[in-house]
Design a protein around this motif. Structure first.
Motif, mmCIF file in Angstrom:
data_model
loop_
_atom_site.group_PDB
_atom_site.id
_atom_site.type_symbol
_atom_site.label_atom_id
_atom_site.label_comp_id
_atom_site.label_asym_id
_atom_site.label_seq_id
_atom_site.Cartn_x
_atom_site.Cartn_y
_atom_site.Cartn_z
ATOM 1 N N CYS A 184 0.835 -1.226 0.000
ATOM 2 C CA CYS A 184 0.000 0.000 0.000
ATOM 3 C C CYS A 184 0.860 1.263 0.000
ATOM 4 O O CYS A 184 0.577 2.219 -0.731
ATOM 5 C CB CYS A 184 -0.913 0.010 1.234
ATOM 6 N N LEU A 185 1.925 1.261 0.801
ATOM 7 C CA LEU A 185 2.777 2.455 0.867
ATOM 8 C C LEU A 185 3.533 2.635 -0.448
ATOM 9 O O LEU A 185 3.754 3.766 -0.890
ATOM 10 C CB LEU A 185 3.736 2.347 2.062
ATOM 11 N N GLY A 186 3.922 1.534 -1.072
ATOM 12 C CA GLY A 186 4.567 1.616 -2.386
ATOM 13 C C GLY A 186 3.643 2.247 -3.407
ATOM 14 O O GLY A 186 4.039 3.122 -4.180
ATOM 15 N N TRP A 187 2.377 1.809 -3.394
ATOM 16 C CA TRP A 187 1.392 2.377 -4.318
ATOM 17 C C TRP A 187 1.127 3.851 -4.038
ATOM 18 O O TRP A 187 0.892 4.635 -4.962
ATOM 19 C CB TRP A 187 0.069 1.586 -4.257
ATOM 20 N N SER A 188 1.177 4.222 -2.768
ATOM 21 C CA SER A 188 0.898 5.638 -2.448
ATOM 22 C C SER A 188 1.954 6.542 -3.058
ATOM 23 O O SER A 188 1.645 7.606 -3.601
ATOM 24 C CB SER A 188 0.798 5.845 -0.940
ATOM 25 N N VAL A 189 3.231 6.110 -3.064
ATOM 26 C CA VAL A 189 4.277 6.963 -3.644
ATOM 27 C C VAL A 189 4.163 6.958 -5.179
ATOM 28 O O VAL A 189 4.393 7.988 -5.825
ATOM 29 C CB VAL A 189 5.700 6.566 -3.161
ATOM 30 N N ILE A 190 3.761 5.809 -5.724
ATOM 31 C CA ILE A 190 3.589 5.759 -7.186
ATOM 32 C C ILE A 190 2.488 6.743 -7.610
ATOM 33 O O ILE A 190 2.648 7.495 -8.576
ATOM 34 C CB ILE A 190 3.265 4.318 -7.645
ATOM 35 N N LEU A 191 1.393 6.750 -6.873
ATOM 36 C CA LEU A 191 0.286 7.658 -7.217
ATOM 37 C C LEU A 191 0.667 9.119 -6.954
ATOM 38 O O LEU A 191 0.143 10.021 -7.591
ATOM 39 C CB LEU A 191 -0.973 7.279 -6.437
ATOM 40 N N HIS A 192 1.592 9.327 -6.035
ATOM 41 C CA HIS A 192 2.070 10.684 -5.752
ATOM 42 C C HIS A 192 2.884 11.229 -6.934
ATOM 43 O O HIS A 192 2.750 12.392 -7.318
ATOM 44 C CB HIS A 192 2.927 10.650 -4.474
ATOM 45 N N LEU A 193 3.689 10.342 -7.530
ATOM 46 C CA LEU A 193 4.601 10.789 -8.601
ATOM 47 C C LEU A 193 3.987 10.697 -9.999
ATOM 48 O O LEU A 193 4.352 11.439 -10.900
ATOM 49 C CB LEU A 193 5.877 9.944 -8.572
ATOM 50 N N VAL A 249 11.170 0.472 0.630
ATOM 51 C CA VAL A 249 10.078 0.151 -0.309
ATOM 52 C C VAL A 249 9.602 1.420 -1.025
ATOM 53 O O VAL A 249 9.416 1.432 -2.246
ATOM 54 C CB VAL A 249 8.903 -0.527 0.445
ATOM 55 N N VAL A 250 9.423 2.485 -0.266
ATOM 56 C CA VAL A 250 8.937 3.748 -0.861
ATOM 57 C C VAL A 250 9.967 4.291 -1.855
ATOM 58 O O VAL A 250 9.631 4.705 -2.968
ATOM 59 C CB VAL A 250 8.625 4.782 0.249
ATOM 60 N N TRP A 251 11.236 4.259 -1.447
ATOM 61 C CA TRP A 251 12.295 4.785 -2.317
ATOM 62 C C TRP A 251 12.394 3.975 -3.623
ATOM 63 O O TRP A 251 12.429 4.533 -4.715
ATOM 64 C CB TRP A 251 13.624 4.758 -1.574
ATOM 65 N N LEU A 252 12.390 2.634 -3.477
ATOM 66 C CA LEU A 252 12.503 1.768 -4.661
ATOM 67 C C LEU A 252 11.313 1.961 -5.605
ATOM 68 O O LEU A 252 11.482 2.088 -6.815
ATOM 69 C CB LEU A 252 12.535 0.295 -4.231
ATOM 70 N N SER A 253 10.116 1.989 -5.013
ATOM 71 C CA SER A 253 8.906 2.180 -5.838
ATOM 72 C C SER A 253 8.981 3.505 -6.574
ATOM 73 O O SER A 253 8.653 3.602 -7.765
ATOM 74 C CB SER A 253 7.642 2.159 -4.986
ATOM 75 N N GLY A 254 9.422 4.542 -5.863
ATOM 76 C CA GLY A 254 9.513 5.874 -6.458
ATOM 77 C C GLY A 254 10.537 5.938 -7.575
ATOM 78 O O GLY A 254 10.275 6.477 -8.658
ATOM 79 N N ILE A 255 11.706 5.362 -7.335
ATOM 80 C CA ILE A 255 12.789 5.404 -8.345
ATOM 81 C C ILE A 255 12.382 4.638 -9.604
ATOM 82 O O ILE A 255 12.589 5.109 -10.721
ATOM 83 C CB ILE A 255 14.099 4.834 -7.755
ATOM 84 N N ILE A 256 11.778 3.472 -9.402
ATOM 85 C CA ILE A 256 11.354 2.682 -10.565
ATOM 86 C C ILE A 256 10.311 3.467 -11.367
ATOM 87 O O ILE A 256 10.331 3.509 -12.593
ATOM 88 C CB ILE A 256 10.809 1.302 -10.128
ATOM 89 N N CYS A 257 9.409 4.105 -10.644
ATOM 90 C CA CYS A 257 8.363 4.914 -11.289
ATOM 91 C C CYS A 257 8.967 6.077 -12.081
ATOM 92 O O CYS A 257 8.516 6.391 -13.184
ATOM 93 C CB CYS A 257 7.437 5.440 -10.193
ATOM 94 N N ILE A 258 10.002 6.719 -11.524
ATOM 95 C CA ILE A 258 10.620 7.877 -12.187
ATOM 96 C C ILE A 258 11.384 7.442 -13.438
ATOM 97 O O ILE A 258 11.321 8.076 -14.488
ATOM 98 C CB ILE A 258 11.572 8.625 -11.220
ATOM 99 N N VAL A 259 12.131 6.357 -13.303
ATOM 100 C CA VAL A 259 12.978 5.937 -14.428
ATOM 101 C C VAL A 259 12.161 5.243 -15.522
ATOM 102 O O VAL A 259 12.443 5.391 -16.710
ATOM 103 C CB VAL A 259 14.116 5.017 -13.913
#
Lengths: 153, 214
Positions: free
Chosen positions: A55-64, A140-150
């Motif tokens: 859930c926290l991973g998804w929250s950062v993905i939806l943020h970015l 988890v948040v950092w990895l999800s965010g980085i993957i989403c950005i790249v």
């Protein structure tokens, strides 16, 4: 990078409805993730931590996400492609999104640490797992965010 | 020389430029002709691409284009069907959003140019005809006064009446701004009468480059 931030501010204004929808989704997953975090420690069920992390991973993905894709006629086009011929470096676009991720991580770490303090106070004991959990959330948040950005597509 | 290409050979897999060499001074129009797939658009994309995918040298106003490629892009106006804008927004909304990337942006100039082109700034980009899209892109480029205009089949789709006015606009740009224009075209009139220089591309090579003496 200032140009990218100006662009983002104007784009957010232009796409305010989309940003609002993504924001609602982000907070739903964030609240769910934080609730599951509490349940992990209250119920003592480790598997709940996995759901919390998802859930926290998804929250950062939806943020970015609204900063990374453009909706056009039902299609999703990544922002790097949209700005392909503009005088702006892809690295600068990445860096600004990484700043947004950093800010999100800062806020979420404060909330998760406060949660862990509450858990420790109620349980009356502190375990190494409490610290590990906070680190796990940030990873988890950092990895999800980085993957989403790249890889926004 | 405003633009110099010295032995430019593409390094991308598949179709690539092959030893393209030419120079263009400020204040002149060059028309590039050739069959479909000859390499005209590839030449433009080689200059614009953010990744250097060629050997040889390309200089814009005496500076190698990849030394500060973002600055290079801010000095080039690109007009093409392959250019990318937000199709769901109007011309004005696109201009407001994307102008942040251009230091020299002049909003009034954009609006005046749109008027000259006979196009409403409130028209949605996705609903423009091909000719209108080229006019919008030209107005967009004129707003930041680039040194080099790359026009990819810009006049195809324009009505013949406006096309004459368009050439006048191009002449005034090169006169007032000391810019140069490279345009690709299949229109004979442009090859023979509108350009100061003409080039012919074939299979990635510039097989002919000459001054048009009228």
């Amino acid at each position: 990078m200032e140009q990218v931030k100006k662009f983002d501010a104007l784009y957010k204004k232009q796409e305010s409805y989309n940003f609002l929808m993504f924001s609602i989704g982000k907070y739903i997953f964030l609240v769910a993730g934080l609730f599951l975090t509490l349940m992990t420690f209250v119920e003592g069920e480790i598997y709940m931590a996995v759901y919390a992390f998802v859930c926290l991973g998804w929250s950062v993905i939806l943020h970015l996400r609204p900063y990374l894709i453009v909706f056009e006629n039902g299609k999703q086009i990544n922002i790097y492609k949209m700005l392909k011929w503009m005088p702006v470096r892809k690295e600068d676009i990445w860096k600004v999104r990484a700043e947004y991720l950093k800010e999100f991580m800062r806020k979420i770490s404060i909330v998760v640490v406060i949660e862990q303090i509450i858990v420790v106070l109620f349980s009356g004991s502190f375990a190494f797992f409490n610290t590990l959990y906070v680190i796990g959330v940030l990873v988890v948040v950092w990895l999800s965010g980085i993957i989403c950005i790249v890889f926004p597509s | 020389m405003l633009l110099s290409c010295n032995h430019v050979t593409g390094t991308k897999k598949g179709f690539a430029l092959n030893d393209v060499t030419f120079s263009l001074e400020a204040g002149f129009i060059m028309v590039l002709a050739g069959e479909n797939g000859a390499g005209k658009t590839t030449l433009f994309k080689t200059i614009l691409d953010k990744k250097k995918q060629y050997t040889g040298e390309i200089y814009l106003d005496g500076k190698e284009i990849f030394i500060d490629h973002e600055k290079t892009l801010s000095r080039i106006g690109f007009v093409s069907e392959e250019n990318i804008f937000f199709k769901q927004y109007s011309a004005l909304e696109n201009a407001n959003l994307l102008s942040v990337f251009y230091e020299n942006w002049d909003g009034m100039e954009f609006l005046n140019s749109m008027k000259k082109m006979g196009l409403s700034a409130h028209k949605i980009v996705g609903k423009m005809s091909r000719g209108e899209l080229m006019k919008f892109q030209m107005a967009f480029a004129m707003a930041y006064k680039p040194k080099l205009y790359l026009l990819d089949e810009a006049t195809a789709g324009m009505d013949p009446v406006f096309r004459k006015d368009f050439y006048k606009i191009l002449r005034s740009i090169i006169a007032e701004e000391k810019a140069s224009i490279i345009m690709t075209s299949h229109i004979q009139d442009e090859l023979e009468f509108q350009a100061d220089y003409s080039g012919i591309m074939k299979e990635g090579r510039l097989v002919q480059f000459k001054e048009n003496i009228v």
